[in-house]
Design an enzyme around this catalytic site. Structure first.
Site, PDB file in Angstrom:
ATOM      1  N   THR A  97      73.473  -9.457  74.238  1.00  0.00           N
ATOM      2  CA  THR A  97      73.623 -10.941  74.566  1.00  0.00           C
ATOM      3  C   THR A  97      72.476 -11.473  74.977  1.00  0.00           C
ATOM      4  OG1 THR A  97      74.140  -9.812  76.739  1.00  0.00           O
ATOM      5  CG2 THR A  97      76.189  -9.873  75.125  1.00  0.00           C
ATOM      6  N   GLU A 137      80.367  -9.931  72.232  1.00  0.00           N
ATOM      7  CA  GLU A 137      81.274  -8.685  72.460  1.00  0.00           C
ATOM      8  C   GLU A 137      82.508  -8.463  71.660  1.00  0.00           C
ATOM      9  OE1 GLU A 137      79.828 -10.376  74.738  1.00  0.00           O
ATOM     10  OE2 GLU A 137      79.181  -9.376  76.581  1.00  0.00           O
TER      11      GLU A 137
HETATM   12  P1  ADP Z   1      75.290 -16.085  74.373  1.00  0.00           P
HETATM   13  O1  ADP Z   1      75.164 -15.064  75.525  1.00  0.00           O
HETATM   14  O2  ADP Z   1      74.231 -16.144  73.614  1.00  0.00           O
HETATM   15  O3  ADP Z   1      75.698 -17.519  74.896  1.00  0.00           O
HETATM   16  P2  ADP Z   1      77.687 -15.425  72.892  1.00  0.00           P
HETATM   17  O4  ADP Z   1      77.735 -16.291  71.788  1.00  0.00           O
HETATM   18  O5  ADP Z   1      78.140 -14.351  73.228  1.00  0.00           O
HETATM   19  O6  ADP Z   1      76.285 -15.493  73.261  1.00  0.00           O
HETATM   20  O7  ADP Z   1      78.689 -16.444  73.919  1.00  0.00           O
HETATM   21  C1  ADP Z   1      79.766 -16.361  74.045  1.00  0.00           C
HETATM   22  C2  ADP Z   1      80.470 -17.271  74.996  1.00  0.00           C
HETATM   23  O8  ADP Z   1      80.107 -18.702  74.506  1.00  0.00           O
HETATM   24  C3  ADP Z   1      81.727 -17.511  75.352  1.00  0.00           C
HETATM   25  O9  ADP Z   1      82.224 -16.557  76.303  1.00  0.00           O
HETATM   26  C4  ADP Z   1      82.184 -18.936  75.499  1.00  0.00           C
HETATM   27  O10 ADP Z   1      81.802 -19.026  77.037  1.00  0.00           O
HETATM   28  C5  ADP Z   1      81.058 -19.670  74.833  1.00  0.00           C
HETATM   29  N1  ADP Z   1      81.782 -20.192  73.673  1.00  0.00           N
HETATM   30  C6  ADP Z   1      81.910 -19.730  72.633  1.00  0.00           C
HETATM   31  N2  ADP Z   1      82.620 -20.522  71.767  1.00  0.00           N
HETATM   32  C7  ADP Z   1      82.831 -21.518  72.439  1.00  0.00           C
HETATM   33  C8  ADP Z   1      83.674 -22.845  72.070  1.00  0.00           C
HETATM   34  N3  ADP Z   1      84.159 -22.922  70.972  1.00  0.00           N
HETATM   35  N4  ADP Z   1      83.884 -23.408  73.163  1.00  0.00           N
HETATM   36  C9  ADP Z   1      83.328 -23.316  74.473  1.00  0.00           C
HETATM   37  N5  ADP Z   1      82.592 -22.268  74.773  1.00  0.00           N
HETATM   38  C10 ADP Z   1      82.482 -21.254  73.957  1.00  0.00           C
END
Ligand code: ADP
Length: 547
Positions: free
Chosen positions: A189, A337
């Site tokens: 992450t 995750e």
């Molecule tokens: P990073 O830690 O790089 O941000 P992730 O892709 O794992 O990596 O991030 C996941 C988070 O991104 C989610 O828990 C959420 O908060 C946010 N997220 C993902 N998709 C959306 C979406 N469509 N709308 C709003 N928030 C989103």
């Protein structure tokens, strides 16, 4: 009584074998770092991946070996995907935009044995190499000529293509069979708070996830699809789409390092892309390019669906895709995750007669759970909250492609029902549509109630003259926290605090109105192209709110 069917392991190599056998001539198109387009097909990719697998075995890569990549979306990176995982080693895809300290931390934490990197990243690898003791070999991805021209000063170094030069194809090679629960990929992450945490996917979790994302009610992949992966291969396996393309025989288009509006537009147009996936910032850049050049995407492109995830898709993006591109913005939510897909926003048959505005209302939601993912929202005490579209709580998930524990972590991640806490706050309506309110650490707690920074940002970017907007909480003596809106203007736009607040008036609850609006040249982004809220909170921590 046990069933009596064949117990064949679900292995990632089987996806490539299928593509090679049934869709051999379907293309994989790469815009190379040097600029020209490279074309190969599933047959050639299969052949090269098998040869690479042999070469890696000769170099000592075994089941469980950690092989890292620091690379953009190219056919070479894809070959590494299939070759490394196919022999039971683990592909650790690293985000090249991470800070040097985080890069060093994760390579050492993963104990990577080999590191493959795009030639463009040679300077950072040169600097870091002495602090990466576990890495025994470094390989630069690129033509041998380009590698020799750059000739990085890196110990135990070679060009990627030498692996092929040293290893003739062996027609007797077949992919080894092993336990489907073996690890396949490792993704960290982005570590916006503390050190990054590793999520270790398995062959089984990957293949199951892949079967679900390929469904037409999900992201949807098929033999007549052409998929542009703007989302990087290092960001949760490009949301699983490379596997879906292999399983269904879709054509794949890989932009290499060229993610600017002009390059993306050219690929969409020239390769007849039908499905593209990326975070909102990418699409904003595309819109700016279209505007600046007066283009007519509706006439020139055939983009059916644009998958948007990673951050919330603003309404104006949904509307623009619909109006100017004839494209359905397919909103999706998930996280590292979760492999990553949890929910995806397709309309239901009952929505057929809706007006465009009513459809956009639904598309603003992140979507409904795909098969395999269970969701619940819980309150402060962990009690389940109703799915009425009003109650908001912590969004918890469970399923066969959801993390059980972090790599080298202690466990204890799941609640008593086996659910993982996503750190997001959401509502779920009676149809099962999830709407994210905020990340729990970004929500603004004002007078005991929550203000959604996502909703405020989405409203603010609709204001003419505003290019980007971020909302953070600032401490407040009376209300505990109040929102500060931080904006970037479009080039040449005349817009000030009063215009923005007047625009927001009536679009948001009165008490959500930001206490102040400030303008900056640019907003900091995380390594995955999202607003870097932690950085903003630090930069504005002493900012005095009026009054
Ligand atoms: P990073 O830690 O790089 O941000 P992730 O892709 O794992 O990596 O991030 C996941 C988070 O991104 C989610 O828990 C959420 O908060 C946010 N997220 C993902 N998709 C959306 C979406 N469509 N709308 C709003 N928030 C989103």
């Amino acid at each position: 009584m046990l069933g009596q069917m064949q117990d064949k392991p679900l292995l990632i190599s089987s996806l490539l074998e299928h593509a090679e056998r049934f869709h051999p001539n379907v293309e994989i198109v790469t815009r190379t770092a040097e600029g020209p387009i490279h074309r190969c097909n599933w047959r050639e990719l299969g052949q090269r991946s098998r040869r690479l697998a042999l070469a890696l075995q000769k170099k000592g890569v075994r089941q469980g070996s950690m092989v890292a990549t620091l690379a953009t979306n190219t056919y070479r990176h894809l070959e590494l995907y299939f070759a490394v995982m196919g022999i039971g080693a683990v592909l650790h895809t690293i985000n090249p935009r991470l800070s040097p300290a985080h890069l060093e931390y994760i390579v050492n934490h993963a104990e990577d044995e080999m590191l493959f990197f795009d030639l463009a990243f040679a300077p950072s690898v040169e600097k870091l190499q002495s602090r990466l003791p576990t890495v025994k070999r470094f390989y630069a991805l690129g033509d041998q000529e380009s590698v020799e021209a750059v000739a990085p000063a890196i110990r135990d170094f070679a060009g990627y293509e030498t692996l092929f030069a040293d290893t003739p194809a062996d027609p007797s090679f077949t992919w080894p069979q092993f336990d489907e629960r073996l690890a396949s990929t490792l993704c960290y992450t982005s570590g916006t708070t503390g050190n990054p945490k590793g999520v270790l996917y398995s062959h089984r979790s990957t293949v199951l996830h892949n079967q679900v994302i390929s469904l037409s009610d999900s992201l949807g992949s098929s033999a007549d699809a052409t998929i542009l992966l703007v989302v990087p291969l290092f960001h949760v396996n490009a949301w699983g789409l490379p596997y879906a393309a292999a399983m269904t025989g879709a054509k794949l288009v890989l932009p290499g390092p060229h993610l600017d509006g002009e390059s993306i537009y050219a690929l969409l147009r020239d390769e007849r892309v039908t499905l593209a996936a990326g975070v909102p910032t990418i699409w904003q850049m595309l819109f700016q390019y279209v505007d600046a050049n007066g283009l007519k995407p509706r006439e020139e492109l055939c983009l059916k669906d644009a998958v948007v995830g990673g951050s919330a898709a603003p309404r104006m993006m949904i509307e623009r895709f619909d109006r100017d591109f004839g494209t359905f913005l397919l909103h999706a939510w998930g996280m590292t995750e979760m492999s990553p897909l949890g929910v995806v926003c397709r309309l239901l048959p009952k929505h057929a007669g809706l007006s465009a505005e009513q459809r956009y209302d639904i598309q603003m939601k992140q979507g409904r759970a795909v098969y395999g993912v269970q969701l619940k929202i819980v309150g402060e005490e962990g009690q389940r909250l109703p799915h009425d579209g009003k109650a908001s709580g912590r969004l918890m998930v469970s399923g066969p492609w959801i993390v059980a524990r972090y790599f080298k972590g202690d466990g204890g991640l799941l609640d008593s029902e086996g659910f993982f806490d996503t750190g997001d706050i959401a509502t779920i309506d009676a149809d099962g549509y999830v709407m994210l309110v905020d990340r729990s650490k970004d929500v603004i707690k004002s007078g005991g109630e929550w203000i959604s920074s996502i909703d405020l940002e989405n409203a603010a970017v609709g204001c003419p003259g505003i290019a980007m907007a971020a909302v953070i909480a600032l401490p407040h003596p009376k209300w505990q926290e109040r929102p500060l809106l931080i904006c970037v203007k479009k080039p040449g736009a005349e817009v000030d605090k009063a215009t923005v607040l007047a625009y927001l008036d009536g679009k948001i609850a009165k008490w959500w109105t930001p206490d102040d609006v400030v303008f900056v040249e640019s907003l900091p982004l995380t390594a995955t192209g999202k607003l870097y809220k932690l950085g903003l909170r630090q930069a504005f921590k002493d900012y005095p709110l009026p009054g």
